[in-house]
Write an enzyme that holds these catalytic residues in place. Structure first.
Site, mmCIF file in Angstrom:
data_model
loop_
_atom_site.group_PDB
_atom_site.id
_atom_site.type_symbol
_atom_site.label_atom_id
_atom_site.label_comp_id
_atom_site.label_asym_id
_atom_site.label_seq_id
_atom_site.Cartn_x
_atom_site.Cartn_y
_atom_site.Cartn_z
ATOM 1 N N LYS A 9 67.683 48.722 60.798
ATOM 2 C CA LYS A 9 66.261 48.928 60.481
ATOM 3 C C LYS A 9 65.692 47.813 59.593
ATOM 4 C CE LYS A 9 66.311 53.992 60.989
ATOM 5 N NZ LYS A 9 66.060 55.286 60.298
ATOM 6 N N TYR A 49 60.828 57.561 68.736
ATOM 7 C CA TYR A 49 60.845 58.693 67.795
ATOM 8 C C TYR A 49 60.001 59.863 68.297
ATOM 9 C CZ TYR A 49 63.391 56.072 64.183
ATOM 10 O OH TYR A 49 64.348 55.388 63.473
ATOM 11 N N ASN A 112 66.679 54.241 55.104
ATOM 12 C CA ASN A 112 68.079 54.626 55.340
ATOM 13 C C ASN A 112 68.831 53.689 56.287
ATOM 14 O OD1 ASN A 112 67.027 55.445 57.744
ATOM 15 N ND2 ASN A 112 67.532 57.617 57.518
ATOM 16 N N HIS A 115 69.754 53.341 62.465
ATOM 17 C CA HIS A 115 69.598 54.420 63.447
ATOM 18 C C HIS A 115 70.820 54.419 64.350
ATOM 19 C CE1 HIS A 115 68.000 56.919 66.696
ATOM 20 N NE2 HIS A 115 68.586 56.041 67.493
ATOM 21 N N GLU A 126 67.728 56.199 74.932
ATOM 22 C CA GLU A 126 67.342 55.187 73.935
ATOM 23 C C GLU A 126 67.758 53.789 74.381
ATOM 24 O OE1 GLU A 126 67.784 58.255 70.131
ATOM 25 O OE2 GLU A 126 69.104 56.525 70.278
HETATM 26 P P1 IDP Z 1 68.673 60.402 61.778
HETATM 27 O O1 IDP Z 1 68.153 58.990 61.674
HETATM 28 O O2 IDP Z 1 69.773 60.659 60.800
HETATM 29 O O3 IDP Z 1 69.032 60.805 63.186
HETATM 30 P P2 IDP Z 1 66.292 62.064 62.085
HETATM 31 O O4 IDP Z 1 66.187 63.463 61.572
HETATM 32 O O5 IDP Z 1 66.441 61.890 63.560
HETATM 33 O O6 IDP Z 1 67.491 61.360 61.293
HETATM 34 O O7 IDP Z 1 65.015 61.286 61.564
HETATM 35 C C1 IDP Z 1 64.718 60.011 62.090
HETATM 36 C C2 IDP Z 1 64.316 59.099 60.962
HETATM 37 O O8 IDP Z 1 63.096 59.577 60.385
HETATM 38 C C3 IDP Z 1 65.291 59.056 59.785
HETATM 39 O O9 IDP Z 1 66.365 58.172 59.984
HETATM 40 C C4 IDP Z 1 64.382 58.586 58.668
HETATM 41 O O10 IDP Z 1 64.161 57.171 58.773
HETATM 42 C C5 IDP Z 1 63.081 59.297 59.009
HETATM 43 N N1 IDP Z 1 62.953 60.574 58.306
HETATM 44 C C6 IDP Z 1 63.530 61.754 58.629
HETATM 45 N N2 IDP Z 1 63.185 62.729 57.773
HETATM 46 C C7 IDP Z 1 62.362 62.141 56.883
HETATM 47 C C8 IDP Z 1 61.652 62.643 55.737
HETATM 48 O O11 IDP Z 1 61.727 63.809 55.363
HETATM 49 N N3 IDP Z 1 60.884 61.708 55.069
HETATM 50 C C9 IDP Z 1 60.790 60.409 55.449
HETATM 51 N N4 IDP Z 1 61.438 59.917 56.536
HETATM 52 C C10 IDP Z 1 62.210 60.765 57.221
HETATM 53 MG MG MG Z 2 67.850 61.103 64.866
#
Ligand code: IDP
Ligand code: MG
Length: 148
Positions: A9, A49, A112, A115, A126
């Protein structure tokens, strides 16, 4: 043999952590079969997304992922999807265990770093968003017989 889509990312690229993240996955034994650097546009981000559309963080997430270049990689290996999820750690770096990528390098859910596809079915969808069939390379490595 499974394939998974990994995105390094914008925060990871900006922080100079791309090599570290790729190295960890490569050292595990996973094989890179496709790789490109790109600046995602909003349309691609919204498709990638799509399952999160309507959530409070969706617009911020799209803005973040399109804010600066990313690296998209297809990793191949036995159990690649689950292995990569384990190595990424929990979505929120605050909860991710030390030793995981998010646990070692992040502190905020909005940054974070990585992905990784969460299922084989989503991996396939994807990968198709980012790569054409010809861009995914089929090749052998001498070390593969020592990995699985
Ligand atoms: P993942 O990346 O661990 O699969 P997902 O639940 O699929 O997590 O969420 C996709 C992305 O959305 C996350 O990696 C993060 O960048 C963002 N995200 C998820 N939940 C939150 C939140 O509560 N606040 C801000 N960003 C979030
Ligand atoms: Mg995810």
């Amino acid at each position: 043999m499974e394939r998974s889509l990994v995105l390094i990312k914008p925060d990871a690229i900006q922080r100079g952590l791309a090599g570290e993240i790729i190295t960890r996955l490569e050292r595990k034994g996973l094989k890179i079969v496709a790789l490109k650097m790109l600046h995602m546009d909003k349309a691609l981000a919204q498709r990638h997304y799509a399952v999160h559309k309507g959530k409070a963080f969706f617009d911020g997430l799209v803005n973040f992922i399109t804010s600066s270049p990313i690296i998209a990689i297809v990793f191949q290996g036995e159990n690649a999807v689950e292995i990569i999820r384990q190595m990424m750690g929990e979505t929120d770096p605050a909860n991710a265990h030390p030793g995981t990528i998010r646990g070692d390098f992040g502190i905020d859910i909005g940054y974070n770093l990585i992905h990784g596809s969460d299922s084989l079915e989503n991996a396939s969808k994807e990968i198709d968003l980012f790569f054409s069939g010809e861009e995914i390379l089929d090749y052998d490595r001498e070390i593969d017989k020592w990995i699985s």
